[in-house]
Motif scaffolding. Sequence first.
Motif, PDB file in Angstrom:
ATOM      1  N   GLY A  52      -4.269  11.727   2.404  1.00 41.25           N
ATOM      2  CA  GLY A  52      -5.040  10.606   2.937  1.00 41.25           C
ATOM      3  C   GLY A  52      -5.494   9.611   1.888  1.00 41.25           C
ATOM      4  N   ASN A  53      -5.053   9.763   0.636  1.00 42.00           N
ATOM      5  CA  ASN A  53      -5.400   8.813  -0.421  1.00 42.00           C
ATOM      6  C   ASN A  53      -4.484   7.601  -0.323  1.00 42.00           C
ATOM      7  N   ILE A  54      -5.066   6.428  -0.407  1.00 38.89           N
ATOM      8  CA  ILE A  54      -4.289   5.195  -0.299  1.00 38.89           C
ATOM      9  C   ILE A  54      -4.605   4.308  -1.495  1.00 38.89           C
ATOM     10  N   HIS A  55      -3.553   3.763  -2.097  1.00 39.10           N
ATOM     11  CA  HIS A  55      -3.673   2.795  -3.184  1.00 39.10           C
ATOM     12  C   HIS A  55      -2.955   1.542  -2.715  1.00 39.10           C
ATOM     13  N   GLY A  56      -3.564   0.396  -2.912  1.00 39.86           N
ATOM     14  CA  GLY A  56      -2.895  -0.814  -2.460  1.00 39.86           C
ATOM     15  C   GLY A  56      -3.490  -2.064  -3.044  1.00 39.86           C
ATOM     16  N   ASP A  57      -2.897  -3.162  -2.661  1.00 40.40           N
ATOM     17  CA  ASP A  57      -3.414  -4.472  -3.044  1.00 40.40           C
ATOM     18  C   ASP A  57      -2.992  -5.483  -1.993  1.00 40.40           C
ATOM     19  N   TYR A  58      -3.741  -6.550  -1.924  1.00 40.19           N
ATOM     20  CA  TYR A  58      -3.362  -7.666  -1.074  1.00 40.19           C
ATOM     21  C   TYR A  58      -3.865  -8.947  -1.695  1.00 40.19           C
ATOM     22  N   GLY A  59      -3.247 -10.042  -1.306  1.00 40.42           N
ATOM     23  CA  GLY A  59      -3.608 -11.331  -1.878  1.00 40.42           C
ATOM     24  C   GLY A  59      -3.280 -12.458  -0.928  1.00 40.42           C
ATOM     25  N   TRP A  60      -3.899 -13.595  -1.174  1.00 40.80           N
ATOM     26  CA  TRP A  60      -3.679 -14.796  -0.388  1.00 40.80           C
ATOM     27  C   TRP A  60      -4.132 -15.989  -1.193  1.00 40.80           C
ATOM     28  N   THR A  61      -3.842 -17.165  -0.690  1.00 41.40           N
ATOM     29  CA  THR A  61      -4.291 -18.397  -1.319  1.00 41.40           C
ATOM     30  C   THR A  61      -5.452 -18.937  -0.513  1.00 41.40           C
ATOM     31  N   THR A 106      -7.282  -5.370  -5.379  1.00 43.89           N
ATOM     32  CA  THR A 106      -6.667  -4.055  -5.516  1.00 43.89           C
ATOM     33  C   THR A 106      -7.676  -3.029  -5.024  1.00 43.89           C
ATOM     34  N   TYR A 107      -7.202  -1.962  -4.389  1.00 43.37           N
ATOM     35  CA  TYR A 107      -8.147  -0.982  -3.871  1.00 43.37           C
ATOM     36  C   TYR A 107      -7.582   0.429  -3.937  1.00 43.37           C
ATOM     37  N   ARG A 160       0.841  -1.197   0.000  1.00 45.17           N
ATOM     38  CA  ARG A 160       0.000   0.000   0.000  1.00 45.17           C
ATOM     39  C   ARG A 160       0.873   1.242   0.000  1.00 45.17           C
ATOM     40  N   ASN A 161       0.348   2.278  -0.618  1.00 40.60           N
ATOM     41  CA  ASN A 161       1.008   3.573  -0.699  1.00 40.60           C
ATOM     42  C   ASN A 161      -0.017   4.639  -0.378  1.00 40.60           C
ATOM     43  N   GLY A 162       0.396   5.634   0.392  1.00 43.15           N
ATOM     44  CA  GLY A 162      -0.505   6.710   0.751  1.00 43.15           C
ATOM     45  C   GLY A 162       0.166   8.051   0.564  1.00 43.15           C
ATOM     46  N   ASP A 163      -0.643   9.067   0.354  1.00 47.29           N
ATOM     47  CA  ASP A 163      -0.095  10.406   0.195  1.00 47.29           C
ATOM     48  C   ASP A 163      -0.526  11.299   1.352  1.00 47.29           C
TER      49      ASP A 163
END
Length: 149
Positions: free
Chosen positions: A86-95, A105-106, A80-83
């Motif tokens: 307060g805007n945040i861009h990110g992703d996460y994953g799992w099996t 992705t969000y 995740r990355n934020g500025d």
Amino acid sequence: MFKALIFTAIVGIAFASPLSTSALKSIAGGSSGAKKVIDVVVPHVSGDDVHAQTVNRVDDVRADGFSAILETSNHISESRNGDVHGNIHGDYGWTSPEGEHIQLTYVADENGYQPSGAHLPTPPPIPAAILRGLEWIAAHPPAPETYED
């Protein structure tokens, strides 16, 4: 009737409890304590998730924002990355337990939390009549209201 309801609630809590059978017996007053102790078999988590370790973790906090990365040995990952706004861009994953790789992705900004991913349900298409109505409303905005004092 009330006693039966309380007994049912206690049995339900016991089945949902992460405690072992011996712990439940000791809570209930030992094997000779209460009128009758019910033996409960509680499933325990097993597999790679119990022994997962952090493989990679990077946290970078700056005056203009932040970035963070996390990866675990059981194939869970997050980035995740934020500025400064307060805007945040990110992703996460799992099996998943079925062996399918789930990736999400969000964006989280002034428009709220907006996730996207192949596994998320999608809304049905908007009917043509509704689309025409929305187009008409957009083309014919209401007249501004005037207020008199």
